[in-house]
Design a protein around this motif. Structure first.
Motif, PDB file in Angstrom:
ATOM      1  N   LEU A   1       0.657  -1.237   0.295  1.00  0.00           N
ATOM      2  CA  LEU A   1      -0.007   0.038  -0.092  1.00  0.00           C
ATOM      3  C   LEU A   1       0.719   1.093  -0.148  1.00  0.00           C
ATOM      4  O   LEU A   1       0.694   2.207  -0.715  1.00  0.00           O
ATOM      5  N   ASN A   2       1.910   1.215   0.702  1.00  0.00           N
ATOM      6  CA  ASN A   2       2.893   2.330   0.903  1.00  0.00           C
ATOM      7  C   ASN A   2       3.449   2.870  -0.339  1.00  0.00           C
ATOM      8  O   ASN A   2       3.776   3.862  -0.826  1.00  0.00           O
ATOM      9  N   ALA A   3       3.647   1.459  -1.163  1.00  0.00           N
ATOM     10  CA  ALA A   3       4.671   1.718  -2.320  1.00  0.00           C
ATOM     11  C   ALA A   3       3.829   2.141  -3.366  1.00  0.00           C
ATOM     12  O   ALA A   3       4.174   3.022  -4.237  1.00  0.00           O
ATOM     13  N   PHE A   4       2.499   1.917  -3.552  1.00  0.00           N
ATOM     14  CA  PHE A   4       1.338   2.333  -4.536  1.00  0.00           C
ATOM     15  C   PHE A   4       1.567   3.702  -4.323  1.00  0.00           C
ATOM     16  O   PHE A   4       1.408   4.813  -5.117  1.00  0.00           O
ATOM     17  N   ALA A   5       1.410   4.267  -3.194  1.00  0.00           N
ATOM     18  CA  ALA A   5       1.027   5.710  -2.589  1.00  0.00           C
ATOM     19  C   ALA A   5       2.182   6.535  -2.878  1.00  0.00           C
ATOM     20  O   ALA A   5       2.062   7.618  -3.180  1.00  0.00           O
TER      21      ALA A   5
ATOM     22  N   THR B   1      -5.105   3.799  -5.277  1.00  0.00           N
ATOM     23  CA  THR B   1      -5.672   2.529  -4.598  1.00  0.00           C
ATOM     24  C   THR B   1      -7.264   2.833  -4.442  1.00  0.00           C
ATOM     25  O   THR B   1      -7.720   3.778  -3.377  1.00  0.00           O
ATOM     26  N   ARG B   2      -8.054   2.371  -5.213  1.00  0.00           N
ATOM     27  CA  ARG B   2      -9.281   2.478  -5.276  1.00  0.00           C
ATOM     28  C   ARG B   2     -10.432   1.790  -4.451  1.00  0.00           C
ATOM     29  O   ARG B   2     -11.285   2.243  -3.764  1.00  0.00           O
ATOM     30  N   THR B   3     -10.060   0.435  -4.397  1.00  0.00           N
ATOM     31  CA  THR B   3     -10.944  -0.481  -3.472  1.00  0.00           C
ATOM     32  C   THR B   3      -9.971  -1.378  -2.885  1.00  0.00           C
ATOM     33  O   THR B   3      -8.933  -1.954  -3.630  1.00  0.00           O
TER      34      THR B   3
ATOM     35  N   GLY C   1      -1.114 -14.523  14.127  1.00  0.00           N
ATOM     36  CA  GLY C   1       0.176 -13.641  13.703  1.00  0.00           C
ATOM     37  C   GLY C   1       0.797 -14.373  12.491  1.00  0.00           C
ATOM     38  O   GLY C   1       1.839 -13.863  11.818  1.00  0.00           O
ATOM     39  N   THR C   2       0.702 -15.802  12.149  1.00  0.00           N
ATOM     40  CA  THR C   2       1.171 -16.417  11.241  1.00  0.00           C
ATOM     41  C   THR C   2       0.236 -16.691  10.158  1.00  0.00           C
ATOM     42  O   THR C   2       0.653 -17.290   8.934  1.00  0.00           O
ATOM     43  N   GLU C   3      -0.685 -15.881  10.047  1.00  0.00           N
ATOM     44  CA  GLU C   3      -1.799 -16.321   8.863  1.00  0.00           C
ATOM     45  C   GLU C   3      -1.417 -15.208   7.828  1.00  0.00           C
ATOM     46  O   GLU C   3      -0.460 -14.368   7.857  1.00  0.00           O
ATOM     47  N   LYS C   4      -1.933 -15.651   6.525  1.00  0.00           N
ATOM     48  CA  LYS C   4      -1.482 -14.708   5.185  1.00  0.00           C
ATOM     49  C   LYS C   4      -2.739 -13.994   4.980  1.00  0.00           C
ATOM     50  O   LYS C   4      -3.952 -14.377   5.559  1.00  0.00           O
ATOM     51  N   LEU C   5      -2.659 -13.052   4.417  1.00  0.00           N
ATOM     52  CA  LEU C   5      -3.680 -12.150   3.678  1.00  0.00           C
ATOM     53  C   LEU C   5      -4.041 -12.345   2.157  1.00  0.00           C
ATOM     54  O   LEU C   5      -2.995 -12.321   1.376  1.00  0.00           O
ATOM     55  N   LYS C   6      -5.303 -12.843   1.973  1.00  0.00           N
ATOM     56  CA  LYS C   6      -5.895 -12.509   0.490  1.00  0.00           C
ATOM     57  C   LYS C   6      -6.214 -11.467   0.074  1.00  0.00           C
ATOM     58  O   LYS C   6      -7.220 -10.805   0.719  1.00  0.00           O
ATOM     59  N   VAL C   7      -5.500 -10.743  -0.785  1.00  0.00           N
ATOM     60  CA  VAL C   7      -6.001  -9.196  -1.155  1.00  0.00           C
ATOM     61  C   VAL C   7      -6.356  -9.156  -2.554  1.00  0.00           C
ATOM     62  O   VAL C   7      -5.717  -9.656  -3.638  1.00  0.00           O
ATOM     63  N   ALA C   8      -7.391  -8.279  -2.571  1.00  0.00           N
ATOM     64  CA  ALA C   8      -8.115  -7.940  -3.793  1.00  0.00           C
ATOM     65  C   ALA C   8      -8.018  -6.553  -4.171  1.00  0.00           C
ATOM     66  O   ALA C   8      -8.684  -5.877  -3.218  1.00  0.00           O
ATOM     67  N   MET C   9      -7.408  -5.867  -5.100  1.00  0.00           N
ATOM     68  CA  MET C   9      -7.516  -4.361  -4.896  1.00  0.00           C
ATOM     69  C   MET C   9      -7.612  -4.111  -6.320  1.00  0.00           C
ATOM     70  O   MET C   9      -7.050  -4.422  -7.307  1.00  0.00           O
ATOM     71  N   ARG C  10      -8.137  -2.870  -6.638  1.00  0.00           N
ATOM     72  CA  ARG C  10      -8.154  -2.231  -7.746  1.00  0.00           C
ATOM     73  C   ARG C  10      -7.507  -0.999  -7.687  1.00  0.00           C
ATOM     74  O   ARG C  10      -7.609  -0.024  -6.822  1.00  0.00           O
ATOM     75  N   VAL C  11      -6.592  -0.716  -8.624  1.00  0.00           N
ATOM     76  CA  VAL C  11      -5.672   0.349  -8.860  1.00  0.00           C
ATOM     77  C   VAL C  11      -5.814   1.210  -9.894  1.00  0.00           C
ATOM     78  O   VAL C  11      -5.997   0.429 -11.206  1.00  0.00           O
ATOM     79  N   ASP C  12      -5.921   2.468  -9.796  1.00  0.00           N
ATOM     80  CA  ASP C  12      -5.945   3.330 -10.788  1.00  0.00           C
ATOM     81  C   ASP C  12      -4.732   3.828 -11.532  1.00  0.00           C
ATOM     82  O   ASP C  12      -3.960   4.461 -10.764  1.00  0.00           O
ATOM     83  N   ILE C  13      -4.566   3.646 -12.840  1.00  0.00           N
ATOM     84  CA  ILE C  13      -3.388   4.408 -13.421  1.00  0.00           C
ATOM     85  C   ILE C  13      -3.875   5.727 -13.751  1.00  0.00           C
ATOM     86  O   ILE C  13      -4.741   5.901 -14.876  1.00  0.00           O
ATOM     87  N   VAL C  14      -3.446   6.693 -13.300  1.00  0.00           N
ATOM     88  CA  VAL C  14      -3.746   8.077 -13.438  1.00  0.00           C
ATOM     89  C   VAL C  14      -2.783   8.892 -14.520  1.00  0.00           C
ATOM     90  O   VAL C  14      -1.695   8.771 -14.414  1.00  0.00           O
ATOM     91  N   SER C  15      -3.302   9.569 -15.257  1.00  0.00           N
ATOM     92  CA  SER C  15      -2.845  10.638 -16.200  1.00  0.00           C
ATOM     93  C   SER C  15      -3.569  11.991 -15.963  1.00  0.00           C
ATOM     94  O   SER C  15      -4.598  11.895 -15.710  1.00  0.00           O
ATOM     95  N   PHE C  16      -2.647  13.061 -16.336  1.00  0.00           N
ATOM     96  CA  PHE C  16      -3.189  14.403 -16.198  1.00  0.00           C
ATOM     97  C   PHE C  16      -3.241  15.100 -17.311  1.00  0.00           C
ATOM     98  O   PHE C  16      -2.069  14.943 -18.085  1.00  0.00           O
ATOM     99  N   ASN C  17      -4.229  15.896 -17.854  1.00  0.00           N
ATOM    100  CA  ASN C  17      -4.224  16.789 -18.827  1.00  0.00           C
ATOM    101  C   ASN C  17      -3.890  18.095 -18.502  1.00  0.00           C
ATOM    102  O   ASN C  17      -4.744  18.700 -17.573  1.00  0.00           O
ATOM    103  N   PRO C  18      -3.226  18.914 -19.011  1.00  0.00           N
ATOM    104  CA  PRO C  18      -3.224  20.180 -18.748  1.00  0.00           C
ATOM    105  C   PRO C  18      -4.626  21.089 -19.039  1.00  0.00           C
ATOM    106  O   PRO C  18      -5.205  20.506 -20.065  1.00  0.00           O
ATOM    107  N   PRO C  19      -4.885  22.028 -18.550  1.00  0.00           N
ATOM    108  CA  PRO C  19      -6.263  22.528 -18.463  1.00  0.00           C
ATOM    109  C   PRO C  19      -6.669  23.025 -20.045  1.00  0.00           C
ATOM    110  O   PRO C  19      -7.926  22.858 -20.425  1.00  0.00           O
TER     111      PRO C  19
END
Length: 313
Positions: free
Chosen positions: A230-234, A243-245, A283-301
Motif C-alpha cells: 500500500l505504501n509503495a503504490f502511494a 488505490t480505489r478499492t 500472527g502467522t496467517e496470510k492475507l488474500k488481497v484483491a485491490m483495484r488500482v487506477d493508473i492516473v494521467s493528467f491533462n493540462p487545462p
C-alpha cells in the motif's frame, strides 16, 4: 348671463386664471413624477456605492493590483502542480505492433525471472493479461497506448515483487477502445476510455483533466508485506497510482479457541529449549488481497478544454 355680459373683463380674467391654474397643476404633477424617478435612481446609485465601499477588498486600483497578483500566483502554482504531476506518469510513446510484441515478451520474461529469484508464485502462463498479443499483433492504433499500459502494469507488478508478496494470483487490466475487436480475447472484459498520448483513460474520457485506467490485482501476502505494498503504490514517483478499492481476507477465518489440545508433544524438561516452549496461535496467517488500482494521467487545462471542443487559452 347678464352678469357675464356686464363684466366681460372680469369673466375673461377668471377664465384665463382657471386655465392657468390647470396648466400649472399639470406641470407640477409632471415635475413631481420626474423628481420621484430621479430620487429613486439616486437612492439606488447611492446604495450601490455604499455596497462597493463596504466590499472586502474595495475595488480600487491598489486592491485590483493585489487581486491580479494573487491570481497570477495561483495560476503559477497550478502550472507548477501540473508539471509536478506530469512527472509522475509514464511518458507516451509510438510503437509498431511488432515492437509491442517484442516488448511484451521481454517484459513477461523479466517478470517471471524476477519472481522466480524472489520466490513469488505466479499463475500458470502469466502474461499480465496481454495473452492475446503473444500470438497476434495488436492493431496499429493500439500499439502505442498498449505500450504505455504495459509499462504501468509492469511497474505495478514489480511493486508487488519488491515487497516480497507470497504469490500473485491474478491480474485483470482494462481494455482500450483502440484495441477494437481484439480486446475480446482476454479474460477481462472491462473497457476503458483510451490511454494514448493525452487520450482518455478508463474512468475519464478524452477531454477530462484527470483520466484513470483501472487494473485489478489479486495476491497473497503477509501483513507486513501488505502494508508495504500500500505504501509503495502511494509513494510511487514513476507513475501516479490511486488505490480505489480493497478486499482483504484472512487465510484462517476461524477465531482462536480459548483452549486447545496440542497434538505436538512439548520437549522434555532437560532437552534444549525445554523451558521456552511456545506455540504461536496468531500472527502467522496470510492475507488474500484483491485491490483495484487506477493508473492516473493528467491533462493540462488548455488541452482538456481543446479536447472537449472549446477554444484553447
Amino acid at each position: 348671463m347678464n352678469w357675464v355680459r356686464e363684466n366681460k373683463f372680469l369673466t375673461g380674467f377668471l377664465a384665463v386664471l382657471i386655465i392657468g391654474v390647470g396648466a400649472l397643476s399639470y406641470l407640477l404633477y409632471t415635475a413631481y413624477g420626474s423628481w420621484a424617478d430621479e430620487t429613486d435612481q439616486f437612492n439606488q446609485q447611492a446604495g450601490e456605492l455604499h455596497r462597493l465601499k463596504s466590499l472586502s477588498p474595495y475595488p480600487n486600483r491598489k486592491n485590483l493590483d493585489r487581486y491580479q497578483a494573487e491570481r497570477d500566483g495561483l495560476i503559477k502554482a497550478t502550472q507548477d502542480l501540473a508539471s509536478s504531476l506530469a512527472q509522475m506518469e509514464l511518458p507516451p510513446g509510438e510503437l509498431s505492433p511488432s515492437a509491442f510484441q517484442d516488448r511484451l515478451r521481454d517484459t513477461i520474461s523479466t517478470v517471471k525471472d524476477k519472481a522466480g529469484r524472489m520466490g513469488v508464485r505466479l499463475p500458470d502462463n502469466f502474461s499480465m493479461d496481454f495473452e492475446q498479443y503473444e500470438s497476434q499483433p495488436p492493431p496499429a492504433a493500439a500499439a502505442g497506448p498498449l505500450g504505455r499500459q504495459l509499462a504501468a502494469i509492469n511497474l505495478a507488478v514489480n511493486l508487488l515483487l519488491d515487497q516480497h508478496v507470497d504469490a500473485i494470483a491474478g491480474l485483470v487490466r482494462t481494455r482500450l477502445p483502440q484495441e477494437g475487436a481484439a480486446a475480446g480475447g482476454g479474460r477481462g472484459e472491462r473497457r476503458g476510455g483510451g490511454f494514448g498520448p493525452r487520450g482518455g483513460a478508463g474512468g475519464g474520457g478524452a477531454g477530462e483533466l484527470v483520466e484513470k485506467l483501472p487494473i485489478d490485482l489479486t495476491f497473497l501476502a503477509g501483513q507486513t508485506a501488505f502494508q508495504k505494498v500500500l505504501n509503495a503504490f502511494a509513494a510511487s514517483s514513476q507513475q501516479y497510482f490511486i488505490t480505489r478499492t480493497l478486499v482483504v481476507e484472512n487465510t484462517n477465518p476461524n477465531p482462536v479457541l480459548k483452549s486447545t489440545d496440542s497434538t505436538q508433544p512439548a520437549p522434555a524438561a532437560g532437552a534444549p529449549g525445554g523451558g521456552n516452549y511456545l506455540t504461536y496461535i496468531v500472527g502467522t496467517e496470510k492475507l488474500k488481497v484483491a485491490m483495484r488500482v487506477d493508473i492516473v494521467s493528467f491533462n493540462p487545462p488548455d488541452k482538456a478544454l481543446e479536447a472537449r471542443g472549446g477554444p484553447a487559452r
